[in-house]
Design a protein around this motif. Structure first.
Motif, PDB file in Angstrom:
ATOM      1  N   ASP A   1       0.830  -1.203   0.000  1.00 15.97           N
ATOM      2  CA  ASP A   1       0.000   0.000   0.000  1.00 15.97           C
ATOM      3  C   ASP A   1       0.867   1.256   0.000  1.00 15.97           C
ATOM      4  O   ASP A   1       0.564   2.233  -0.698  1.00 15.97           O
ATOM      5  CB  ASP A   1      -0.923   0.017   1.209  1.00 15.97           C
ATOM      6  CG  ASP A   1      -2.137  -0.889   1.045  1.00 15.97           C
ATOM      7  OD1 ASP A   1      -2.272  -1.506  -0.039  1.00 15.97           O
ATOM      8  OD2 ASP A   1      -2.938  -0.987   1.989  1.00 15.97           O
ATOM      9  N   TYR A   2       1.923   1.236   0.788  1.00 16.18           N
ATOM     10  CA  TYR A   2       2.771   2.424   0.871  1.00 16.18           C
ATOM     11  C   TYR A   2       3.430   2.724  -0.469  1.00 16.18           C
ATOM     12  O   TYR A   2       3.614   3.891  -0.830  1.00 16.18           O
ATOM     13  CB  TYR A   2       3.838   2.251   1.954  1.00 16.18           C
ATOM     14  CG  TYR A   2       4.587   3.534   2.233  1.00 16.18           C
ATOM     15  CD1 TYR A   2       3.969   4.592   2.895  1.00 16.18           C
ATOM     16  CD2 TYR A   2       5.912   3.691   1.825  1.00 16.18           C
ATOM     17  CE1 TYR A   2       4.649   5.776   3.148  1.00 16.18           C
ATOM     18  CE2 TYR A   2       6.595   4.870   2.070  1.00 16.18           C
ATOM     19  CZ  TYR A   2       5.955   5.905   2.728  1.00 16.18           C
ATOM     20  OH  TYR A   2       6.628   7.092   2.966  1.00 16.18           O
ATOM     21  N   VAL A   3       3.751   1.704  -1.225  1.00 17.74           N
ATOM     22  CA  VAL A   3       4.358   1.923  -2.541  1.00 17.74           C
ATOM     23  C   VAL A   3       3.391   2.674  -3.455  1.00 17.74           C
ATOM     24  O   VAL A   3       3.814   3.488  -4.282  1.00 17.74           O
ATOM     25  CB  VAL A   3       4.796   0.584  -3.167  1.00 17.74           C
ATOM     26  CG1 VAL A   3       5.252   0.772  -4.616  1.00 17.74           C
ATOM     27  CG2 VAL A   3       5.944  -0.025  -2.357  1.00 17.74           C
ATOM     28  N   VAL A   4       2.087   2.457  -3.301  1.00 15.08           N
ATOM     29  CA  VAL A   4       1.109   3.209  -4.093  1.00 15.08           C
ATOM     30  C   VAL A   4       1.242   4.706  -3.820  1.00 15.08           C
ATOM     31  O   VAL A   4       1.135   5.534  -4.729  1.00 15.08           O
ATOM     32  CB  VAL A   4      -0.327   2.745  -3.791  1.00 15.08           C
ATOM     33  CG1 VAL A   4      -1.329   3.539  -4.620  1.00 15.08           C
ATOM     34  CG2 VAL A   4      -0.486   1.257  -4.068  1.00 15.08           C
ATOM     35  N   THR A   5       1.498   5.073  -2.576  1.00 14.35           N
ATOM     36  CA  THR A   5       1.636   6.498  -2.241  1.00 14.35           C
ATOM     37  C   THR A   5       2.831   7.130  -2.934  1.00 14.35           C
ATOM     38  O   THR A   5       2.863   8.350  -3.128  1.00 14.35           O
ATOM     39  CB  THR A   5       1.765   6.714  -0.727  1.00 14.35           C
ATOM     40  OG1 THR A   5       3.064   6.292  -0.254  1.00 14.35           O
ATOM     41  CG2 THR A   5       0.680   5.952   0.039  1.00 14.35           C
ATOM     42  N   ARG A   6       3.811   6.331  -3.308  1.00 14.81           N
ATOM     43  CA  ARG A   6       4.991   6.874  -3.988  1.00 14.81           C
ATOM     44  C   ARG A   6       4.630   7.411  -5.374  1.00 14.81           C
ATOM     45  O   ARG A   6       5.298   8.321  -5.875  1.00 14.81           O
ATOM     46  CB  ARG A   6       6.088   5.813  -4.112  1.00 14.81           C
ATOM     47  CG  ARG A   6       6.564   5.154  -2.791  1.00 14.81           C
ATOM     48  CD  ARG A   6       7.097   6.168  -1.793  1.00 14.81           C
ATOM     49  NE  ARG A   6       6.031   6.798  -1.034  1.00 14.81           N
ATOM     50  CZ  ARG A   6       6.188   7.917  -0.296  1.00 14.81           C
ATOM     51  NH1 ARG A   6       7.362   8.513  -0.253  1.00 14.81           N
ATOM     52  NH2 ARG A   6       5.170   8.419   0.372  1.00 14.81           N
TER      53      ARG A   6
END
Length: 269
Positions: free
Chosen positions: A147-152
């Protein structure tokens, strides 16, 4: 148009990773073309220069590295859609990283491209060696790595636009999947911030959401409709463009008594 989504949107980790690396590669390629004079130009981000903004693009990736070095939270207590409203906490952590870098002796500062290359290497290595379910302690609570990679994608798309605005003649391309993921995440965040179904927000070809108190429509044309393009939507959500200016410049089409989103924007905080 379809009704608002009832379930959290799913993102394919492999596609998201490829999108992040593609957009980062676009920024890195553009940075190699910049002259010392261009790198010294101011940006719309306060005191940050173009050089500092390019360096920050590297930290968009190394944030993953930093969070993986922290102890893993015991349980997930955040959601991906909480992240846009907690970005300030992550920005504070980035500011601390910048301060630590500034305190290093001059001889320890890598060149700009070397910094970006190392950021890309570390990001790739960490994603290769950690499962997407690994929890990270983010400003939005504990989130899975995937999920955090999506924020990138949001960070990279926004800062690509910042760089393009700062350097006359610079035209950094947008990876289609990166722009799509950023658009969808920010559109879904709007629906979380203003739940309801009175207004349909269309951002073709990537997203349609309903938001705002009032009757929810299920078929036909809704009573209030907002439509814009993906990059304009990202600018609105990130506070790079005001709602009033977007409407005045015909970058947004808004019809209906509940079609004014000015009070809900920006989303990133």
């Amino acid at each position: 148009m379809p009704p608002a989504r009832k379930r959290p949107r799913a993102y394919d980790p492999a596609r998201t990773r490829a999108a992040v690396l593609a957009q980062f590669g676009n920024v890195r390629a553009a940075a190699r073309t910049l002259t010392p004079e261009q790198l010294a130009l101011p940006t719309r981000l306060g005191d940050r220069t173009v050089r500092e903004l390019v360096a920050h693009a590297g930290r968009v990736l190394t944030a993953v590295d930093r969070l993986l070095d922290e102890p893993e939270p015991a349980r997930q207590d955040g959601r991906l859609l909480d992240w846009p409203f907690a970005i300030g906490a992550d920005a504070d952590a980035d500011a601390d990283a910048v301060a630590r870098t500034a305190r290093r002796p001059a001889g320890e500062h890598p060149g700009l491209d070397a910094h970006l290359a190392e950021a890309e290497r570390r990001f790739t290595e960490r994603l290769d060696t950690h499962p997407g379910s690994r929890l990270l302690p983010t400003g939005a609570g504990a989130l899975p790595l995937a999920d955090y990679v999506v924020t990138r994608t949001v960070e990279l798309v926004v800062h690509t636009d910042d760089l393009t605005a700062a350097v006359p003649g610079l035209d950094i391309p947008y990876d289609r999947q990166a722009l799509a993921a950023a658009t969808r995440l920010l559109a879904d965040a709007l629906a979380v911030k203003a739940p309801g179904g009175s207004t349909e927000v269309r951002i073709p070809p990537y997203a349609v959401v309903q938001c705002g108190e009032g009757p929810r429509h299920t078929r036909g044309t809704p009573p209030s409709v907002v439509e814009t393009d993906p990059l304009t939507w990202v600018r609105l959500a990130a506070g790079r463009l005001s709602w009033t200016d977007a409407v005045t410049e015909a970058k947004v089409s808004a019809s209906g008594e509940r079609a004014d989103l000015g009070a809900l924007l920006p989303l990133l905080s």
